[in-house]
Design an enzyme around this catalytic site. Structure first.
Site, PDB file in Angstrom:
ATOM      1  N   ARG A 112       0.847  -1.198   0.000  1.00 14.76           N
ATOM      2  CA  ARG A 112       0.000   0.000   0.000  1.00 14.76           C
ATOM      3  C   ARG A 112       0.877   1.241   0.000  1.00 14.76           C
ATOM      4  O   ARG A 112       1.777   1.369   0.832  1.00 14.76           O
ATOM      5  CB  ARG A 112      -0.863   0.046   1.265  1.00 14.76           C
ATOM      6  CG  ARG A 112      -1.923  -0.977   1.312  1.00 14.76           C
ATOM      7  CD  ARG A 112      -3.047  -0.608   2.252  1.00 14.76           C
ATOM      8  NE  ARG A 112      -2.646  -0.054   3.528  1.00 14.76           N
ATOM      9  CZ  ARG A 112      -3.504   0.338   4.448  1.00 14.76           C
ATOM     10  NH1 ARG A 112      -4.803   0.259   4.230  1.00 14.76           N
ATOM     11  NH2 ARG A 112      -3.099   0.811   5.593  1.00 14.76           N
ATOM     12  N   THR A 116      -1.382   7.436  -0.315  1.00 18.92           N
ATOM     13  CA  THR A 116      -2.703   7.283  -0.954  1.00 18.92           C
ATOM     14  C   THR A 116      -3.460   6.051  -0.453  1.00 18.92           C
ATOM     15  O   THR A 116      -4.664   5.931  -0.651  1.00 18.92           O
ATOM     16  CB  THR A 116      -2.552   7.127  -2.475  1.00 18.92           C
ATOM     17  OG1 THR A 116      -1.841   5.903  -2.728  1.00 18.92           O
ATOM     18  CG2 THR A 116      -1.771   8.293  -3.081  1.00 18.92           C
ATOM     19  N   ASP A 208       0.171  -3.436  11.814  1.00 20.85           N
ATOM     20  CA  ASP A 208       0.643  -3.783  10.470  1.00 20.85           C
ATOM     21  C   ASP A 208       1.045  -5.262  10.453  1.00 20.85           C
ATOM     22  O   ASP A 208       2.028  -5.662  11.081  1.00 20.85           O
ATOM     23  CB  ASP A 208       1.838  -2.900  10.099  1.00 20.85           C
ATOM     24  CG  ASP A 208       2.255  -3.121   8.650  1.00 20.85           C
ATOM     25  OD1 ASP A 208       2.551  -4.273   8.274  1.00 20.85           O
ATOM     26  OD2 ASP A 208       2.265  -2.141   7.883  1.00 20.85           O
ATOM     27  N   ASP A 211       4.651  -6.226   9.196  1.00 23.87           N
ATOM     28  CA  ASP A 211       5.688  -5.841  10.163  1.00 23.87           C
ATOM     29  C   ASP A 211       5.679  -6.756  11.375  1.00 23.87           C
ATOM     30  O   ASP A 211       6.742  -7.112  11.903  1.00 23.87           O
ATOM     31  CB  ASP A 211       5.462  -4.390  10.618  1.00 23.87           C
ATOM     32  CG  ASP A 211       5.928  -3.394   9.573  1.00 23.87           C
ATOM     33  OD1 ASP A 211       6.677  -3.789   8.656  1.00 23.87           O
ATOM     34  OD2 ASP A 211       5.534  -2.213   9.665  1.00 23.87           O
TER      35      ASP A 211
END
Ligand code: PRP
Ligand code: URA
Length: 217
Positions: A112, A116, A208, A211
């Site tokens: 991603r 944006t 995340d 991560d």
């Protein structure tokens, strides 16, 4: 099966099981480190894949037991394909392969854009004859739905007609985005969370996923 919100079961199935719920709590915790996080993702994937693959077509075969011949069931057609969205989907692919060892594996590289939140595609490698296979697309997080929609677009482009999406956490925004773009793709989740925050992260979520899986926080 638990059916929260406005989505019919043909669109969204949220697996309602105490073991799934317990493992999701551990996944959410900030105190869960990468090794445990990876294991939990795989355990949850096994539990929810069982439901996502419930409609795989079967055909009759004859098997010889030590006692007699009998008519029994086997998966029909070519081996299914499991397609992981990189990076985080890889951990789910490994789990699916323990359940469906004959599955062929595809990879779609996508991240991603931090500004944006739109998916940026960087890799596409799909199994031969994927258009003739049952396809299970896996990614732990269904947030805006942008990555899943782009991945399904790529699968449709490759001729796939029978695609299912399996994610661990989702939110209404992501489910709606996938359903609007691809109404024939059923979605299976371990939990449907409340919403997205201003950074397009799922709330309450687990942070995340990539991560946390790979320790790149
Ligand atoms: C995460 C996740 C999904 C995507 C979901 O990947 O694994 O692919 O975000 O968000 P969306 O529904 O808004 O598209 P990320 O982009 O962080 O890439 P990574 O796995 O390489 O870290
Ligand atoms: N990607 C993640 O890994 N987590 C989110 O909450 C949203 C997108």
């Amino acid at each position: 099966m638990n059916q929260p919100g406005a989505f019919p079961t043909s669109v969204l199935n949220v697996v309602d099981h105490p073991l799934v719920a317990h493992k999701i709590t551990l996944l959410r915790s900030v105190d869960t480190g990468p090794a445990e996080f990876r294991s939990l993702c795989q355990e949850v994937t096994l539990l929810i894949a069982y439901e996502a693959l419930r409609d795989l077509p079967t055909t009759e075969t004859t098997v010889t037991t030590p006692i007699t011949d009998t008519v029994s069931q086997e998966l029909a057609g070519l081996a299914p394909a499991v397609v992981g969205i990189l990076r985080a989907g890889l951990v789910m692919v490994d789990a699916i392969l323990t359940l469906v060892p004959q599955a062929r594996v595809g990879h779609l590289g996508m991240y991603r854009d931090p500004e944006t939140h739109q998916p940026v595609s960087y890799y596409n490698k799909l199994p031969i004859n994927i258009d003739q296979r049952e396809v299970l697309l896996v990614d732990p997080m269904l947030a805006t739905g942008g990555s899943a929609v782009a991945a399904i677009d790529a699968l449709v482009e490759a001729g796939c007609t029978r695609v299912r999406l399996l994610s661990i956490l989702g939110c209404p925004e992501g489910v709606s985005a996938v359903h609007s773009a691809h109404p024939n793709v059923p979605i299976t989740l371990a939990a449907l969370d409340e919403r997205l925050n201003d950074n397009a992260y799922i709330v309450p979520g687990l942070g995340d996923a990539g991560d946390r899986i790979y320790g790149t926080l």
